[in-house]
Design a protein around this motif. Structure first.
Motif, PDB file in Angstrom:
ATOM      1  N   UNK A 255       0.845  -1.327  -0.002  1.00 62.88           N
ATOM      2  CA  UNK A 255      -0.032  -0.255  -0.071  1.00 62.88           C
ATOM      3  C   UNK A 255       0.944   1.454  -0.034  1.00 62.88           C
ATOM      4  N   UNK A 256       2.129   1.136   0.383  1.00 63.65           N
ATOM      5  CA  UNK A 256       2.921   2.327   0.270  1.00 63.65           C
ATOM      6  C   UNK A 256       3.437   2.605  -1.127  1.00 63.65           C
ATOM      7  N   UNK A 257       3.714   3.652  -1.698  1.00 62.58           N
ATOM      8  CA  UNK A 257       4.459   4.041  -2.914  1.00 62.58           C
ATOM      9  C   UNK A 257       5.787   3.886  -2.685  1.00 62.58           C
ATOM     10  N   UNK A 258       6.424   3.691  -3.651  1.00 60.50           N
ATOM     11  CA  UNK A 258       7.899   3.204  -3.726  1.00 60.50           C
ATOM     12  C   UNK A 258       8.634   4.581  -3.925  1.00 60.50           C
TER      13      UNK A 258
ATOM     14  N   UNK B 115      12.845   6.320  -3.246  1.00 61.54           N
ATOM     15  CA  UNK B 115      14.404   5.959  -2.889  1.00 61.54           C
ATOM     16  C   UNK B 115      14.494   5.289  -1.384  1.00 61.54           C
ATOM     17  N   UNK B 116      13.393   5.527  -0.806  1.00 65.51           N
ATOM     18  CA  UNK B 116      13.521   5.095   0.777  1.00 65.51           C
ATOM     19  C   UNK B 116      13.369   3.473   0.653  1.00 65.51           C
ATOM     20  N   UNK B 117      12.909   2.952  -0.537  1.00 64.86           N
ATOM     21  CA  UNK B 117      13.091   1.305  -0.423  1.00 64.86           C
ATOM     22  C   UNK B 117      14.556   0.921  -0.745  1.00 64.86           C
ATOM     23  N   UNK B 118      15.260   1.546  -1.290  1.00 63.90           N
ATOM     24  CA  UNK B 118      16.669   1.181  -1.267  1.00 63.90           C
ATOM     25  C   UNK B 118      17.801   1.809  -0.274  1.00 63.90           C
ATOM     26  N   UNK B 119      17.307   2.857   0.532  1.00 60.65           N
ATOM     27  CA  UNK B 119      18.153   3.301   1.419  1.00 60.65           C
ATOM     28  C   UNK B 119      17.239   3.972   2.436  1.00 60.65           C
ATOM     29  N   UNK B 120      17.944   4.259   3.543  1.00 57.96           N
ATOM     30  CA  UNK B 120      17.298   5.004   4.605  1.00 57.96           C
ATOM     31  C   UNK B 120      17.150   6.431   4.136  1.00 57.96           C
ATOM     32  N   UNK B 121      15.700   6.597   3.983  1.00 55.81           N
ATOM     33  CA  UNK B 121      15.427   8.306   3.329  1.00 55.81           C
ATOM     34  C   UNK B 121      13.902   8.661   3.923  1.00 55.81           C
ATOM     35  N   UNK B 122      13.712   8.918   5.102  1.00 54.58           N
ATOM     36  CA  UNK B 122      12.635   9.320   5.577  1.00 54.58           C
ATOM     37  C   UNK B 122      11.883  10.332   5.128  1.00 54.58           C
TER      38      UNK B 122
ATOM     39  N   UNK C 192      10.280   8.805   1.970  1.00 56.79           N
ATOM     40  CA  UNK C 192       8.996   8.120   2.440  1.00 56.79           C
ATOM     41  C   UNK C 192       7.872   8.969   2.615  1.00 56.79           C
ATOM     42  N   UNK C 193       8.145  10.144   3.516  1.00 57.80           N
ATOM     43  CA  UNK C 193       6.999  11.046   3.691  1.00 57.80           C
ATOM     44  C   UNK C 193       6.468  11.843   2.616  1.00 57.80           C
ATOM     45  N   UNK C 194       7.432  12.130   1.686  1.00 58.83           N
ATOM     46  CA  UNK C 194       7.073  13.043   0.327  1.00 58.83           C
ATOM     47  C   UNK C 194       6.146  11.856  -0.351  1.00 58.83           C
ATOM     48  N   UNK C 195       6.469  10.507  -0.726  1.00 55.99           N
ATOM     49  CA  UNK C 195       5.801   9.705  -1.520  1.00 55.99           C
ATOM     50  C   UNK C 195       4.726   9.205  -0.885  1.00 55.99           C
ATOM     51  N   UNK C 196       4.344   9.386   0.468  1.00 57.40           N
ATOM     52  CA  UNK C 196       3.108   8.450   1.027  1.00 57.40           C
ATOM     53  C   UNK C 196       2.347   9.353   1.937  1.00 57.40           C
ATOM     54  N   UNK C 197       2.787  10.641   1.866  1.00 62.05           N
ATOM     55  CA  UNK C 197       1.863  11.687   2.790  1.00 62.05           C
ATOM     56  C   UNK C 197       0.503  12.051   2.058  1.00 62.05           C
ATOM     57  N   UNK C 198      -0.533  11.866   2.748  1.00 56.82           N
ATOM     58  CA  UNK C 198      -1.848  12.417   2.369  1.00 56.82           C
ATOM     59  C   UNK C 198      -2.151  13.485   3.182  1.00 56.82           C
TER      60      UNK C 198
END
Length: 73
Positions: free
Chosen positions: A16-19, A21-28, A31-37
């Motif tokens: 359910x999360x969008x992919x 850079x965070x999937x390949x490295x620690x990039x909070x 992650x927030x920018x891709x999955x924030x609503x």
């Protein structure tokens, strides 16, 4: 838990999360920018303060004049 169960659980944890850079490295940030609503509703779900919170706040605000006079309470 078996290795197979762990791998399955690991995959479903990100379902359910969008992919990004965070999937390949620690990039909070990514992650927030891709999955924030953004929440577009109003504040009707919020509850008012409890009696205990109101009592604590009154006790604190009663000390403000003395704090202003002394600089630090």
């Amino acid at each position: 838990m078996t290795i197979e169960q762990e791998q399955t659980a690991g995959r479903s944890a990100w379902e359910g999360f969008k992919g990004g850079l965070w999937r390949d490295a620690i990039d909070v940030r990514d992650f927030i920018q891709q999955n924030y609503t953004p929440y577009l509703g109003d504040s009707s779900f919020l509850a008012g303060p409890t009696e205990r919170t109101t009592a604590v706040w009154k006790a604190i605000t009663d000390k403000f004049p003395e704090e202003r006079a002394k600089g630090v309470y």
